[in-house]
Design an enzyme around this catalytic site. Sequence first.
Site, PDB file in Angstrom:
ATOM      1  N   ARG A   1       8.143  -2.465   1.418  1.00 30.16           N
ATOM      2  CA  ARG A   1       7.311  -1.258   1.351  1.00 30.16           C
ATOM      3  C   ARG A   1       7.166  -0.619   2.739  1.00 30.16           C
ATOM      4  O   ARG A   1       6.096  -0.120   3.100  1.00 30.16           O
ATOM      5  CB  ARG A   1       5.917  -1.577   0.781  1.00 30.16           C
ATOM      6  CG  ARG A   1       5.910  -2.127  -0.609  1.00 30.16           C
ATOM      7  CD  ARG A   1       6.447  -1.140  -1.643  1.00 30.16           C
ATOM      8  NE  ARG A   1       6.430  -1.767  -2.936  1.00 30.16           N
ATOM      9  CZ  ARG A   1       7.424  -2.534  -3.403  1.00 30.16           C
ATOM     10  NH1 ARG A   1       8.530  -2.713  -2.690  1.00 30.16           N
ATOM     11  NH2 ARG A   1       7.354  -3.097  -4.586  1.00 30.16           N
ATOM     12  N   SER A  19      -0.165   0.144  -7.000  1.00 30.49           N
ATOM     13  CA  SER A  19      -0.679  -0.962  -6.174  1.00 30.49           C
ATOM     14  C   SER A  19      -1.300  -0.405  -4.901  1.00 30.49           C
ATOM     15  O   SER A  19      -0.629   0.305  -4.157  1.00 30.49           O
ATOM     16  CB  SER A  19       0.452  -1.906  -5.773  1.00 30.49           C
ATOM     17  OG  SER A  19       1.089  -2.387  -6.917  1.00 30.49           O
ATOM     18  N   GLU A  66      -1.114  -0.509   0.927  1.00 31.24           N
ATOM     19  CA  GLU A  66       0.227   0.055   0.700  1.00 31.24           C
ATOM     20  C   GLU A  66       0.155   1.588   0.663  1.00 31.24           C
ATOM     21  O   GLU A  66       1.057   2.285   1.123  1.00 31.24           O
ATOM     22  CB  GLU A  66       0.774  -0.479  -0.634  1.00 31.24           C
ATOM     23  CG  GLU A  66       2.129   0.081  -0.996  1.00 31.24           C
ATOM     24  CD  GLU A  66       2.652  -0.430  -2.333  1.00 31.24           C
ATOM     25  OE1 GLU A  66       2.538  -1.635  -2.611  1.00 31.24           O
ATOM     26  OE2 GLU A  66       3.186   0.396  -3.092  1.00 31.24           O
TER      27      GLU A  66
HETATM   28  C1  LIG Z   1       1.029   4.218 -11.719  1.00 34.03           C
HETATM   29  C2  LIG Z   1       1.805   4.047 -10.440  1.00 34.03           C
HETATM   30  C3  LIG Z   1       2.750   3.041 -10.332  1.00 34.03           C
HETATM   31  C4  LIG Z   1       3.492   2.872  -9.157  1.00 34.03           C
HETATM   32  N1  LIG Z   1       4.424   1.877  -9.103  1.00 34.03           N
HETATM   33  C5  LIG Z   1       5.167   1.705  -7.969  1.00 34.03           C
HETATM   34  C6  LIG Z   1       6.166   0.676  -7.907  1.00 34.03           C
HETATM   35  O1  LIG Z   1       6.411  -0.050  -8.869  1.00 34.03           O
HETATM   36  N2  LIG Z   1       6.853   0.530  -6.749  1.00 34.03           N
HETATM   37  C7  LIG Z   1       6.632   1.341  -5.664  1.00 34.03           C
HETATM   38  O2  LIG Z   1       7.309   1.154  -4.640  1.00 34.03           O
HETATM   39  N3  LIG Z   1       5.700   2.320  -5.691  1.00 34.03           N
HETATM   40  C8  LIG Z   1       4.964   2.527  -6.818  1.00 34.03           C
HETATM   41  N4  LIG Z   1       4.008   3.509  -6.860  1.00 34.03           N
HETATM   42  C9  LIG Z   1       3.763   4.326  -5.674  1.00 34.03           C
HETATM   43  C10 LIG Z   1       4.540   5.671  -5.656  1.00 34.03           C
HETATM   44  O3  LIG Z   1       4.969   5.999  -6.939  1.00 34.03           O
HETATM   45  C11 LIG Z   1       5.764   5.618  -4.746  1.00 34.03           C
HETATM   46  O4  LIG Z   1       5.382   5.250  -3.436  1.00 34.03           O
HETATM   47  C12 LIG Z   1       6.492   6.968  -4.683  1.00 34.03           C
HETATM   48  O5  LIG Z   1       7.686   6.837  -3.957  1.00 34.03           O
HETATM   49  C13 LIG Z   1       5.649   8.071  -4.052  1.00 34.03           C
HETATM   50  O6  LIG Z   1       6.339   9.294  -4.234  1.00 34.03           O
HETATM   51  P1  LIG Z   1       5.601  10.671  -4.106  1.00 34.03           P
HETATM   52  O7  LIG Z   1       6.648  11.720  -4.184  1.00 34.03           O
HETATM   53  O8  LIG Z   1       4.499  10.770  -5.087  1.00 34.03           O
HETATM   54  O9  LIG Z   1       5.040  10.565  -2.618  1.00 34.03           O
HETATM   55  P2  LIG Z   1       3.696  11.212  -2.045  1.00 34.03           P
HETATM   56  O10 LIG Z   1       2.523  10.460  -2.562  1.00 34.03           O
HETATM   57  O11 LIG Z   1       3.712  12.677  -2.214  1.00 34.03           O
HETATM   58  O12 LIG Z   1       3.880  10.863  -0.506  1.00 34.03           O
HETATM   59  C14 LIG Z   1       3.815   9.521  -0.059  1.00 34.03           C
HETATM   60  C15 LIG Z   1       4.061   9.498   1.440  1.00 34.03           C
HETATM   61  O13 LIG Z   1       5.398   9.917   1.700  1.00 34.03           O
HETATM   62  C16 LIG Z   1       5.413  11.081   2.504  1.00 34.03           C
HETATM   63  N5  LIG Z   1       6.463  11.936   1.958  1.00 34.03           N
HETATM   64  C17 LIG Z   1       6.550  12.435   0.692  1.00 34.03           C
HETATM   65  N6  LIG Z   1       7.671  13.166   0.561  1.00 34.03           N
HETATM   66  C18 LIG Z   1       8.282  13.144   1.756  1.00 34.03           C
HETATM   67  C19 LIG Z   1       9.464  13.749   2.278  1.00 34.03           C
HETATM   68  N7  LIG Z   1      10.230  14.531   1.541  1.00 34.03           N
HETATM   69  N8  LIG Z   1       9.783  13.521   3.576  1.00 34.03           N
HETATM   70  C20 LIG Z   1       9.016  12.741   4.361  1.00 34.03           C
HETATM   71  N9  LIG Z   1       7.880  12.150   3.934  1.00 34.03           N
HETATM   72  C21 LIG Z   1       7.527  12.354   2.651  1.00 34.03           C
HETATM   73  C22 LIG Z   1       4.032  11.699   2.365  1.00 34.03           C
HETATM   74  O14 LIG Z   1       3.680  12.465   3.521  1.00 34.03           O
HETATM   75  C23 LIG Z   1       3.153  10.473   2.212  1.00 34.03           C
HETATM   76  O15 LIG Z   1       2.854   9.906   3.450  1.00 34.03           O
HETATM   77  C24 LIG Z   1       3.262   3.720  -8.040  1.00 34.03           C
HETATM   78  C25 LIG Z   1       2.309   4.752  -8.148  1.00 34.03           C
HETATM   79  C26 LIG Z   1       1.597   4.917  -9.340  1.00 34.03           C
HETATM   80  C27 LIG Z   1       0.606   6.043  -9.440  1.00 34.03           C
END
Ligand SMILES: Cc1cc2nc3c(=O)[nH]c(=O)nc-3n(C[C@H](O)[C@H](O)[C@H](O)COP(=O)(O)OP(=O)(O)OC[C@H]3O[C@@H](n4cnc5c(N)ncnc54)[C@H](O)[C@@H]3O)c2cc1C
Length: 346
Positions: free
Chosen positions: A172, A246, A342
Amino acid sequence: MQMPIQIKQMIQENTSLRPYNTFGIEVHARFFSRFTNAETLQDILDAVKQKTSAILVLGGGSNVLFTGDVNGLVVKNEIGGIQPVAEDEDYIYLEAGAGVNWHQFVLYCLENNYAGVENLALIPGNVGASPMQNIGAYGVEIKDVFHELRAFDIQDRVEVVFDKAGCEFGYRESVFKHKHRNRFIITSVTYKLSKKPRFNTSYGAIEAELEKMEVKELTIQAIAKAVINIRSSKLPDPNIIGNAGSFFKNPEVSAEKFEELKEKNPSVVGYKLENGNVKLAAGWLIEQCGWKGYRKGDAGCHAKQALVLVNYGQATGKEIFDLSTAILDSVYEKFGVRLEREVNII
Ligand SMILES: Cc1cc2nc3c(=O)[nH]c(=O)nc-3n(C[C@H](O)[C@H](O)[C@H](O)COP(=O)(O)OP(=O)(O)OC[C@H]3O[C@@H](n4cnc5c(N)ncnc54)[C@H](O)[C@@H]3O)c2cc1C
């Protein structure tokens, strides 16, 4: 603020970020804009002159906790498109825009029989954030299929390419999460998918679910379906109850520390790692401290998944953050193990 009229229309002021974070936290961004290509992003950055540290890029908002208003610029990455960029007998290289929904990308791979991401089905969020914390589930991490990414360097205003080594992926973790926090906006990611699948069903409940589904022939589609079934039954849906999955990482302890814990707590859950250390289940530690199902106001610890903190409606980011601190402290007090968050705290 002086700026070209077209760009001016794209930039909103004092915008609620509630629709853009799965925790459903109500905070405001001083400036907010969407972009669908790197050129528009540059124009927006030029127009809203902000320090690098005051620029935040959002994907699906599924891994952030806002603890207050953002006194700067929030840009929502909506760069789309999936295209093959290279191919050989064994592999295909697919470049996906950072704004592509992650699960849609997985579905595209399943439809075309490209293997490697089936275990990562139904993870919320977008392609652009997948390298950020090296997303992982059911024994697979993004680093296993990652080839390279393109990013815009906000500081030097140039496009850069990162290969796998440059991303310094860990559990992570990547350079983008801490070392280069807020410096790069990822615009596309290229993944290396296999045309000849190697199935990975050993982790968690996948095999049991495949049996329940009475799968006769193992395929990447069947594995994805099994993962979707398990995830849907276990994890709270952010459309119904605010959460970011998580909240804490699973902590790593030395083998000696694990033995010490086991002596006092025979049911402690741990997985041996290649480096000799043991990874503990953070959910188990939190549950043992009595937090599972806890609720104060609208901030809570999920009743089925102690690892997931939830917003029942009107919780503030600060209330969720304070709850996470109380959990960290009590786990340390009871077990001498420090949990790490995380979720990205903003
Ligand atoms: C129900 C649920 C289940 C989940 N299960 C998992 C799992 O099994 N495994 C796992 O690893 N994660 C899991 N997650 C966490 C999440 O889904 C992941 O971390 C996902 O990759 C976040 O993507 P996002 O586009 O929503 O990022 P955001 O929440 O929009 O951003 C997260 C971070 O990344 C940065 N960011 C976003 N886009 C960019 C970009 N283009 N360039 C640079 N930085 C950027 C943001 O500034 C922020 O700091 C879960 C979340 C939920 C709600």
